[in-house]
Design a protein around this motif. Structure first.
Motif, PDB file in Angstrom:
ATOM      1  N   VAL A  69       0.834  -1.197   0.000  1.00 59.23           N
ATOM      2  CA  VAL A  69       0.000   0.000   0.000  1.00 59.23           C
ATOM      3  C   VAL A  69       0.877   1.259   0.000  1.00 59.23           C
ATOM      4  O   VAL A  69       1.741   1.433   0.862  1.00 59.23           O
ATOM      5  N   VAL A  70       0.606   2.120  -0.968  1.00 59.65           N
ATOM      6  CA  VAL A  70       1.269   3.414  -1.105  1.00 59.65           C
ATOM      7  C   VAL A  70       0.333   4.483  -0.559  1.00 59.65           C
ATOM      8  O   VAL A  70      -0.892   4.389  -0.715  1.00 59.65           O
ATOM      9  N   ALA A  71       0.880   5.508   0.074  1.00 58.34           N
ATOM     10  CA  ALA A  71       0.068   6.617   0.591  1.00 58.34           C
ATOM     11  C   ALA A  71      -0.097   7.683  -0.478  1.00 58.34           C
ATOM     12  O   ALA A  71       0.860   8.040  -1.178  1.00 58.34           O
ATOM     13  N   CYS A  72      -1.322   8.184  -0.604  1.00 56.87           N
ATOM     14  CA  CYS A  72      -1.578   9.265  -1.551  1.00 56.87           C
ATOM     15  C   CYS A  72      -2.282  10.417  -0.845  1.00 56.87           C
ATOM     16  O   CYS A  72      -2.791  10.268   0.263  1.00 56.87           O
ATOM     17  N   ASP A  73      -2.331  11.571  -1.513  1.00 54.34           N
ATOM     18  CA  ASP A  73      -3.092  12.693  -0.969  1.00 54.34           C
ATOM     19  C   ASP A  73      -4.546  12.536  -1.391  1.00 54.34           C
ATOM     20  O   ASP A  73      -4.922  11.562  -2.055  1.00 54.34           O
ATOM     21  N   TRP A  74      -5.376  13.526  -1.042  1.00 57.38           N
ATOM     22  CA  TRP A  74      -6.807  13.396  -1.311  1.00 57.38           C
ATOM     23  C   TRP A  74      -7.149  13.594  -2.770  1.00 57.38           C
ATOM     24  O   TRP A  74      -8.293  13.379  -3.186  1.00 57.38           O
ATOM     25  N   ALA A  75      -6.158  13.974  -3.589  1.00 58.24           N
ATOM     26  CA  ALA A  75      -6.353  14.071  -5.032  1.00 58.24           C
ATOM     27  C   ALA A  75      -5.880  12.798  -5.737  1.00 58.24           C
ATOM     28  O   ALA A  75      -5.920  12.715  -6.960  1.00 58.24           O
ATOM     29  N   ARG A 123      -2.735  11.539  -5.603  1.00 55.96           N
ATOM     30  CA  ARG A 123      -1.330  11.607  -6.009  1.00 55.96           C
ATOM     31  C   ARG A 123      -0.456  10.990  -4.927  1.00 55.96           C
ATOM     32  O   ARG A 123      -0.653  11.281  -3.739  1.00 55.96           O
ATOM     33  N   PRO A 124       0.505  10.133  -5.302  1.00 56.72           N
ATOM     34  CA  PRO A 124       1.347   9.498  -4.281  1.00 56.72           C
ATOM     35  C   PRO A 124       2.149  10.537  -3.503  1.00 56.72           C
ATOM     36  O   PRO A 124       2.648  11.510  -4.076  1.00 56.72           O
ATOM     37  N   LEU A 125       2.244  10.328  -2.201  1.00 52.38           N
ATOM     38  CA  LEU A 125       3.056  11.221  -1.380  1.00 52.38           C
ATOM     39  C   LEU A 125       4.529  11.005  -1.688  1.00 52.38           C
ATOM     40  O   LEU A 125       4.958   9.888  -1.993  1.00 52.38           O
ATOM     41  N   ALA A 126       5.296  12.072  -1.568  1.00 51.75           N
ATOM     42  CA  ALA A 126       6.726  11.995  -1.884  1.00 51.75           C
ATOM     43  C   ALA A 126       7.458  11.001  -0.990  1.00 51.75           C
ATOM     44  O   ALA A 126       8.471  10.415  -1.387  1.00 51.75           O
ATOM     45  N   VAL A 127       6.945  10.776   0.224  1.00 51.81           N
ATOM     46  CA  VAL A 127       7.631   9.866   1.154  1.00 51.81           C
ATOM     47  C   VAL A 127       7.385   8.396   0.827  1.00 51.81           C
ATOM     48  O   VAL A 127       8.112   7.523   1.304  1.00 51.81           O
ATOM     49  N   SER A 128       6.370   8.100   0.023  1.00 50.05           N
ATOM     50  CA  SER A 128       5.994   6.706  -0.224  1.00 50.05           C
ATOM     51  C   SER A 128       6.993   6.003  -1.142  1.00 50.05           C
ATOM     52  O   SER A 128       7.414   6.559  -2.162  1.00 50.05           O
ATOM     53  N   ASN A 129       7.326   4.786  -0.787  1.00 45.52           N
ATOM     54  CA  ASN A 129       8.124   3.956  -1.670  1.00 45.52           C
ATOM     55  C   ASN A 129       7.261   3.488  -2.840  1.00 45.52           C
ATOM     56  O   ASN A 129       6.081   3.164  -2.670  1.00 45.52           O
ATOM     57  N   LEU A 130       7.856   3.437  -4.019  1.00 45.45           N
ATOM     58  CA  LEU A 130       7.175   2.987  -5.224  1.00 45.45           C
ATOM     59  C   LEU A 130       8.030   1.897  -5.876  1.00 45.45           C
ATOM     60  O   LEU A 130       9.172   1.692  -5.500  1.00 45.45           O
ATOM     61  N   GLY A 131       7.471   1.223  -6.854  1.00 46.70           N
ATOM     62  CA  GLY A 131       8.253   0.188  -7.527  1.00 46.70           C
ATOM     63  C   GLY A 131       7.382  -0.668  -8.415  1.00 46.70           C
ATOM     64  O   GLY A 131       6.144  -0.616  -8.348  1.00 46.70           O
ATOM     65  N   ALA A 132       8.022  -1.467  -9.250  1.00 46.78           N
ATOM     66  CA  ALA A 132       7.303  -2.295 -10.217  1.00 46.78           C
ATOM     67  C   ALA A 132       6.400  -3.312  -9.531  1.00 46.78           C
ATOM     68  O   ALA A 132       5.233  -3.476  -9.901  1.00 46.78           O
ATOM     69  N   SER A 133       6.918  -4.001  -8.520  1.00 43.34           N
ATOM     70  CA  SER A 133       6.100  -5.011  -7.838  1.00 43.34           C
ATOM     71  C   SER A 133       4.987  -4.348  -7.026  1.00 43.34           C
ATOM     72  O   SER A 133       3.886  -4.896  -6.911  1.00 43.34           O
ATOM     73  N   ILE A 134       5.260  -3.175  -6.482  1.00 52.73           N
ATOM     74  CA  ILE A 134       4.249  -2.428  -5.732  1.00 52.73           C
ATOM     75  C   ILE A 134       3.133  -1.990  -6.675  1.00 52.73           C
ATOM     76  O   ILE A 134       1.947  -2.089  -6.350  1.00 52.73           O
ATOM     77  N   ALA A 135       3.495  -1.509  -7.859  1.00 51.61           N
ATOM     78  CA  ALA A 135       2.494  -1.074  -8.828  1.00 51.61           C
ATOM     79  C   ALA A 135       1.685  -2.253  -9.361  1.00 51.61           C
ATOM     80  O   ALA A 135       0.482  -2.145  -9.583  1.00 51.61           O
ATOM     81  N   ALA A 144       3.938   2.300 -14.389  1.00 48.66           N
ATOM     82  CA  ALA A 144       5.144   1.498 -14.212  1.00 48.66           C
ATOM     83  C   ALA A 144       5.489   1.255 -12.748  1.00 48.66           C
ATOM     84  O   ALA A 144       5.864   0.147 -12.367  1.00 48.66           O
ATOM     85  N   ILE A 145       5.355   2.286 -11.921  1.00 48.20           N
ATOM     86  CA  ILE A 145       5.745   2.132 -10.520  1.00 48.20           C
ATOM     87  C   ILE A 145       4.681   2.620  -9.543  1.00 48.20           C
ATOM     88  O   ILE A 145       4.898   2.580  -8.329  1.00 48.20           O
ATOM     89  N   VAL A 146       3.533   3.080 -10.038  1.00 52.33           N
ATOM     90  CA  VAL A 146       2.481   3.628  -9.167  1.00 52.33           C
ATOM     91  C   VAL A 146       1.220   2.774  -9.278  1.00 52.33           C
ATOM     92  O   VAL A 146       0.677   2.617 -10.372  1.00 52.33           O
ATOM     93  N   PRO A 147       0.732   2.221  -8.164  1.00 47.61           N
ATOM     94  CA  PRO A 147      -0.496   1.413  -8.219  1.00 47.61           C
ATOM     95  C   PRO A 147      -1.740   2.281  -8.300  1.00 47.61           C
ATOM     96  O   PRO A 147      -1.684   3.490  -8.034  1.00 47.61           O
ATOM     97  N   PRO A 148      -2.885   1.695  -8.656  1.00 48.27           N
ATOM     98  CA  PRO A 148      -4.130   2.464  -8.704  1.00 48.27           C
ATOM     99  C   PRO A 148      -4.647   2.775  -7.299  1.00 48.27           C
ATOM    100  O   PRO A 148      -4.231   2.145  -6.318  1.00 48.27           O
ATOM    101  N   VAL A 149      -5.558   3.721  -7.218  1.00 47.61           N
ATOM    102  CA  VAL A 149      -6.157   4.111  -5.942  1.00 47.61           C
ATOM    103  C   VAL A 149      -7.214   3.083  -5.532  1.00 47.61           C
ATOM    104  O   VAL A 149      -7.968   2.567  -6.369  1.00 47.61           O
ATOM    105  N   LEU A 150      -7.263   2.768  -4.265  1.00 48.49           N
ATOM    106  CA  LEU A 150      -8.285   1.879  -3.713  1.00 48.49           C
ATOM    107  C   LEU A 150      -9.676   2.391  -4.071  1.00 48.49           C
ATOM    108  O   LEU A 150      -9.969   3.573  -3.921  1.00 48.49           O
ATOM    109  N   ASP A 151     -10.529   1.479  -4.530  1.00 50.95           N
ATOM    110  CA  ASP A 151     -11.924   1.806  -4.830  1.00 50.95           C
ATOM    111  C   ASP A 151     -12.790   0.758  -4.144  1.00 50.95           C
ATOM    112  O   ASP A 151     -13.074  -0.301  -4.711  1.00 50.95           O
ATOM    113  N   ALA A 152     -13.199   1.040  -2.918  1.00 54.65           N
ATOM    114  CA  ALA A 152     -13.950   0.069  -2.126  1.00 54.65           C
ATOM    115  C   ALA A 152     -15.305  -0.246  -2.762  1.00 54.65           C
ATOM    116  O   ALA A 152     -15.762  -1.388  -2.736  1.00 54.65           O
ATOM    117  N   TRP A 153     -15.954   0.774  -3.337  1.00 54.92           N
ATOM    118  CA  TRP A 153     -17.259   0.551  -3.954  1.00 54.92           C
ATOM    119  C   TRP A 153     -17.138  -0.379  -5.167  1.00 54.92           C
ATOM    120  O   TRP A 153     -17.962  -1.270  -5.367  1.00 54.92           O
TER     121      TRP A 153
END
Length: 204
Positions: free
Chosen positions: A94-100, A102-114, A179-188
């Motif tokens: 799980v990567v942290a994003c802002d309310w828009a 967009r991934p936060l700068a502190v979050s680790n990213l990567g191919a397997s994460i995406a 490539a390195i950013v996963p999609p946003v959670l969509d619970a619905w």
């Protein structure tokens, strides 16, 4: 967007406990043997030597074999890469994003994460501390419970479903991934996917 962290949350981060690789391996196996269905990993690991990594992978394999789904924070080092945890095919990083979204700068990213992970809100999240006080902070550890909670709700609503079904519905396999950013959670969307599957099976 700048990560907002209250003073109390900052102290908590500084004083947060860490786990040795051996302790984590033992905890994962204990949870799997106890019948835990979803395991949330938001932790700081002590330095892991190369010969310790296979034991962690084996513990995650053990969790998969026992139907214990693992949701793990991607980490807050702001790097591109992965770990033995986030690279494991049974783990949802799980990567942290802002309310828009967009991934936060502190979050680790990567191919397997995406490829297997999700993003969830991780900026200025208010929660409760161990003493019941309000804490506002952020990062991937704040984002991970959104995914864990979604999975828990799905399994509560659909008690006959297994964790692999809930994982498939939640990780949005039909969504194109960067490539390195996963999609946003969509619970619905995850709920609708589970509902459609149940309806199609009932009419089969």
């Amino acid at each position: 967007m700048r990560l907002k962290t209250s003073e109390s949350f900052r102290r908590l981060l500084i004083e947060r406990p860490s786990a040795s690789p051996e302790e984590l391996v033992e905890a994962i196996i204990d949870c799997a043997e106890a019948g835990v269905r979803i395991l949330n990993l938001s932790l700081s690991l002590a330095t892991m030597s190369p010969n310790q990594e296979p034991h962690l992978v084996q513990a995650l394999d053990y969790a998969a074999a026992h139907g214990t789904l693992v949701v793990a924070a991607a980490g807050n080092q702001g790097t591109v890469g992965g770990s033995a945890i986030t690279r494991h095919p049974w783990v949802i990083p799980v990567v942290a994003c802002d309310w828009a979204g967009r991934p936060l700068a502190v979050s680790n990213l990567g191919a397997s994460i995406a490829r297997r992970g999700l993003m969830a809100p991780g900026d200025a999240i208010t929660s409760l501390g161990s003493s019941g006080q309000s804490l506002t902070g952020g990062g991937t550890s704040a984002a991970t419970p959104f995914v864990t909670g979604t999975l828990a709700l799905l399994l509560s609503i659909f008690p006959d479903a297994n964790v692999a079904e809930a994982k498939s519905a939640t990780t949005r396999a039909d969504v194109r991934r960067a490539a390195i950013v996963p999609p946003v959670l969509d619970a619905w969307s995850a709920y609708q996917t589970m509902l459609k599957r149940r309806r199609s099976w009932s009419h089969a």
